[in-house]
Enzyme design. Structure first.
Site, PDB file in Angstrom:
ATOM      1  N   ASN A   9       0.786  -1.231   0.000  1.00 42.95           N
ATOM      2  CA  ASN A   9       0.000   0.000   0.000  1.00 42.95           C
ATOM      3  C   ASN A   9       0.821   1.285   0.000  1.00 42.95           C
ATOM      4  O   ASN A   9       0.249   2.349  -0.203  1.00 42.95           O
ATOM      5  CB  ASN A   9      -0.922   0.017   1.228  1.00 42.95           C
ATOM      6  CG  ASN A   9      -2.030  -0.994   1.126  1.00 42.95           C
ATOM      7  OD1 ASN A   9      -3.077  -0.747   0.554  1.00 42.95           O
ATOM      8  ND2 ASN A   9      -1.805  -2.178   1.685  1.00 42.95           N
ATOM      9  N   TRP A  10       2.100   1.215   0.215  1.00 46.14           N
ATOM     10  CA  TRP A  10       2.851   2.468   0.273  1.00 46.14           C
ATOM     11  C   TRP A  10       3.306   2.912  -1.118  1.00 46.14           C
ATOM     12  O   TRP A  10       3.553   4.094  -1.347  1.00 46.14           O
ATOM     13  CB  TRP A  10       4.054   2.341   1.213  1.00 46.14           C
ATOM     14  CG  TRP A  10       5.336   1.955   0.552  1.00 46.14           C
ATOM     15  CD1 TRP A  10       5.728   0.706   0.193  1.00 46.14           C
ATOM     16  CD2 TRP A  10       6.400   2.834   0.177  1.00 46.14           C
ATOM     17  NE1 TRP A  10       6.967   0.748  -0.386  1.00 46.14           N
ATOM     18  CE2 TRP A  10       7.405   2.048  -0.400  1.00 46.14           C
ATOM     19  CE3 TRP A  10       6.603   4.216   0.280  1.00 46.14           C
ATOM     20  CZ2 TRP A  10       8.588   2.588  -0.880  1.00 46.14           C
ATOM     21  CZ3 TRP A  10       7.785   4.747  -0.203  1.00 46.14           C
ATOM     22  CH2 TRP A  10       8.759   3.943  -0.767  1.00 46.14           C
ATOM     23  N   ASN A  11       3.381   2.000  -2.077  1.00 42.40           N
ATOM     24  CA  ASN A  11       3.790   2.320  -3.447  1.00 42.40           C
ATOM     25  C   ASN A  11       2.855   1.573  -4.396  1.00 42.40           C
ATOM     26  O   ASN A  11       3.165   0.479  -4.875  1.00 42.40           O
ATOM     27  CB  ASN A  11       5.246   1.921  -3.668  1.00 42.40           C
ATOM     28  CG  ASN A  11       5.800   2.435  -4.981  1.00 42.40           C
ATOM     29  OD1 ASN A  11       5.050   2.809  -5.882  1.00 42.40           O
ATOM     30  ND2 ASN A  11       7.121   2.461  -5.103  1.00 42.40           N
ATOM     31  N   ILE A  12       1.700   2.167  -4.672  1.00 47.69           N
ATOM     32  CA  ILE A  12       0.664   1.494  -5.455  1.00 47.69           C
ATOM     33  C   ILE A  12       1.093   1.238  -6.898  1.00 47.69           C
ATOM     34  O   ILE A  12       0.806   0.154  -7.436  1.00 47.69           O
ATOM     35  CB  ILE A  12      -0.645   2.297  -5.401  1.00 47.69           C
ATOM     36  CG1 ILE A  12      -1.197   2.292  -3.973  1.00 47.69           C
ATOM     37  CG2 ILE A  12      -1.688   1.720  -6.354  1.00 47.69           C
ATOM     38  CD1 ILE A  12      -1.553   0.925  -3.442  1.00 47.69           C
ATOM     39  N   PRO A  13       1.778   2.150  -7.602  1.00 41.88           N
ATOM     40  CA  PRO A  13       2.190   1.830  -8.985  1.00 41.88           C
ATOM     41  C   PRO A  13       3.056   0.581  -9.078  1.00 41.88           C
ATOM     42  O   PRO A  13       2.843  -0.262  -9.959  1.00 41.88           O
ATOM     43  CB  PRO A  13       2.953   3.087  -9.415  1.00 41.88           C
ATOM     44  CG  PRO A  13       2.343   4.188  -8.620  1.00 41.88           C
ATOM     45  CD  PRO A  13       2.035   3.571  -7.288  1.00 41.88           C
ATOM     46  N   TYR A  44       3.005 -11.554 -10.231  1.00 40.71           N
ATOM     47  CA  TYR A  44       2.365 -12.453  -9.279  1.00 40.71           C
ATOM     48  C   TYR A  44       1.266 -13.291  -9.932  1.00 40.71           C
ATOM     49  O   TYR A  44       1.254 -14.530  -9.826  1.00 40.71           O
ATOM     50  CB  TYR A  44       1.801 -11.634  -8.118  1.00 40.71           C
ATOM     51  CG  TYR A  44       1.133 -12.467  -7.049  1.00 40.71           C
ATOM     52  CD1 TYR A  44       1.891 -13.168  -6.122  1.00 40.71           C
ATOM     53  CD2 TYR A  44      -0.258 -12.547  -6.971  1.00 40.71           C
ATOM     54  CE1 TYR A  44       1.285 -13.930  -5.139  1.00 40.71           C
ATOM     55  CE2 TYR A  44      -0.871 -13.298  -5.987  1.00 40.71           C
ATOM     56  CZ  TYR A  44      -0.093 -13.984  -5.068  1.00 40.71           C
ATOM     57  OH  TYR A  44      -0.696 -14.743  -4.111  1.00 40.71           O
ATOM     58  N   HIS A  82      16.577  -2.985  -5.545  1.00 44.23           N
ATOM     59  CA  HIS A  82      17.087  -2.102  -4.494  1.00 44.23           C
ATOM     60  C   HIS A  82      18.613  -2.110  -4.476  1.00 44.23           C
ATOM     61  O   HIS A  82      19.243  -1.047  -4.369  1.00 44.23           O
ATOM     62  CB  HIS A  82      16.546  -2.543  -3.126  1.00 44.23           C
ATOM     63  CG  HIS A  82      15.189  -2.020  -2.808  1.00 44.23           C
ATOM     64  ND1 HIS A  82      14.044  -2.554  -3.352  1.00 44.23           N
ATOM     65  CD2 HIS A  82      14.785  -0.993  -2.003  1.00 44.23           C
ATOM     66  CE1 HIS A  82      12.990  -1.895  -2.889  1.00 44.23           C
ATOM     67  NE2 HIS A  82      13.409  -0.938  -2.081  1.00 44.23           N
TER      68      HIS A  82
END
Length: 503
Positions: free
Chosen positions: A394-398, A408, A433
């Protein structure tokens, strides 16, 4: 005798009426005196007084409930109830305590900021920011590298055009895409590693652009492949809302036409997608009816203000703290290392929160408003996360939408286990990352990779043993403590590699 006998029935009748209708307080004495006078005398105004008394007797007077409740309150002032801070009370309005926390947070950070100014003076230097991107003002390697990325965009577009007309087969198209996307990842990294004129910040920015472009072109490939499959099976044409409109005139007003495959294979369509604030391609994106100028100016002001605030906090607060943390790491003084890490946690987390707002709200809404891109769900309520997986979803929807749509779900359709698919997503995220940190710094320590992979057991532990507020607290602790550890690890290794070894 006659007066006495005549008055008795009247008294009886009045007494009976007073038992039915209550009399006001203070009237009893007057009525008693009046009845006595009736027994002894026959005054000329006797009949008038009797009428008035009868009227007063027949006036309805009620005893209110408030008087009875006041009477009961005199005897009882306690009820069965819980204390407000007890969980059984059901009380949930802690707005005052939240305001108190905010005030205490502002005061404590104001003290730290004042202490920083007294100790180091003013360290903010906007000119120094330019040197982070450029070593030579006449050499712009990062900008040139970003411009070269247009080659990969054109390669994807012309590959799709050949596939749409059947000039090349699906196997050949898949091979061309494989070469294009692989080169898209390795070409900029090789350039950053070999060029000495490119700075770590400039290299990281260029690699971020190439990583975003990689995900966009991968989505572009998948969606156009799905369109060809639909066309080959002679199903209905894939149409949704509008992505890059061709405008037709109807009665003097603009009417947006829907795009269908292969009409989407144009320069205008693909570059709209390249600059749109999304990673998932569609033939027809939802569009806002107009550009709101006031909204656009507010977002622009926020972008300019918060980027200056970020630069100032990094230069004034984080850089001195990191510099003072090098000696404890070299001496392996664990108590001082922990103290330095906790001291770095506050400015690092504050900068991360400001960056989140600047990028995901101000910047992405600015671009979306400018391009009339309708889907503005760039984040959800990650701050209420009670599990690690909810936070990453939910913190990075794109990015979440891209992983769900192109990674997935395809794995699940192939029969892959749910937990294996989730682990694969964390593995890919850990790779990117590390790719975005190690390559610009030109050193490979795998701190970011291990930090992302450690989220898997942490997610299992929090989801299994912690719930509610405890789970939310665990998420916040992992964010506040985890990032400073990774920052100090990379800064220490970079310092040792480039400064201690040279001295």
């Amino acid at each position: 005798m006659g007066d006495r006998n005549d008055s008795v029935p009247m008294m009886t009748r009045r007494t009976r009426r007073t038992t039915i209708c209550a009399t006001p307080e203070g009237a009893n004495s007057k009525e008693a005196n009046g009845s006595a006078e009736e027994k002894t005398s026959s005054h000329p105004s006797h009949s008038n007084r009797k009428v008035k008394e009868e009227k007063r007797v027949y006036e309805p007077v009620t005893t209110p409930r408030k008087e009875r409740s006041k009477t009961s309150e005199r005897f009882s002032c306690h009820v069965l109830q819980e204390s407000l801070l007890s969980s059984a009370s059901g009380y949930s309005n802690y707005r005052g305590i939240l305001n108190w926390c905010v005030v205490m947070l502002v005061l404590s950070n104001a003290r730290l900021f004042l202490e920083n100014l007294i100790k180091y003076g003013i360290l903010v230097d906007p000119i120094q920011v330019v040197s982070l991107f450029l070593k030579d003002p006449y050499s712009w390697p990062a900008s040139c590298l970003i411009i070269v990325s247009n080659v990969f965009v054109m390669a994807a577009l012309y590959t799709e055009r050949r596939l749409s007309v059947g000039t090349i087969s699906e196997t050949t198209g898949t091979f061309l895409y494989l070469v294009n996307l692989t080169t898209l990842l390795f070409f900029p990294s090789a350039t950053v590693l070999t060029l000495t004129s490119i700075t770590p910040v400039g290299g990281a920015f260029a690699l971020c652009v190439y990583t975003i472009l990689f995900m966009k072109l991968y989505s572009y490939k998948d969606v156009n492949m799905w369109c060809r499959e639909i066309r080959h099976t002679k199903a209905r044409t894939l149409t949704r809302s509008h992505s890059c409109p061709s405008v037709a005139q109807s009665n003097g007003s603009a009417v947006h036409a829907h795009v269908s495959y292969p009409g989407n294979l144009t320069h205008r369509d693909i570059y709209y997608f390249v600059f749109a604030p999304t990673l998932c391609y569609e033939l027809n994106f939802p569009r806002s009816p107009r550009i709101r100028k006031s909204f656009l100016l507010r977002r622009l002001f926020e972008m300019l203000f918060f980027i200056q605030l970020l630069i100032g906090l990094v230069q004034q607060w984080m850089v001195p703290t990191i510099q003072n943390s090098m000696k404890p790491f070299q001496d392996m003084d664990f108590s001082r290392m922990i103290e330095r890490m906790l001291k770095l946690a506050v400015p690092n987390h504050l900068i991360w929160l400001i960056f989140f707002y600047w990028f995901f709200h101000s910047s992405m809404n600015f671009v979306a408003e400018l391009m009339r891109f309708g889907d503005r769900e760039f984040y959800q309520d990650w701050w209420n996360s009670e599990t690690i997986t909810y936070f990453w979803s939910n913190w990075n929807i794109p990015v979440h939408k891209w992983c769900l749509r192109h990674f997935y779900k395809p794995l699940m359709r192939r029969g892959v286990n749910k937990w294996v698919a989730q682990t694969a997503i964390f593995l890919v995220s850990a790779f990117f990352h590390e790719y975005l940190v190690s390559v610009p710094l030109k050193m490979f320590r795998l701190w970011a990779f291990m930090g992302m992979m450690s989220q898997i057991p942490l997610a299992w532990f929090v989801g299994r043993f912690l719930r509610g507020n405890y789970g939310n607290a665990a998420v916040w602790i992992s964010l506040i403590i985890g990032q400073p550890i990774a920052v100090l690890m990379y800064v220490h290794d970079f310092y040792v590699l480039h400064y201690v070894s040279q001295s």
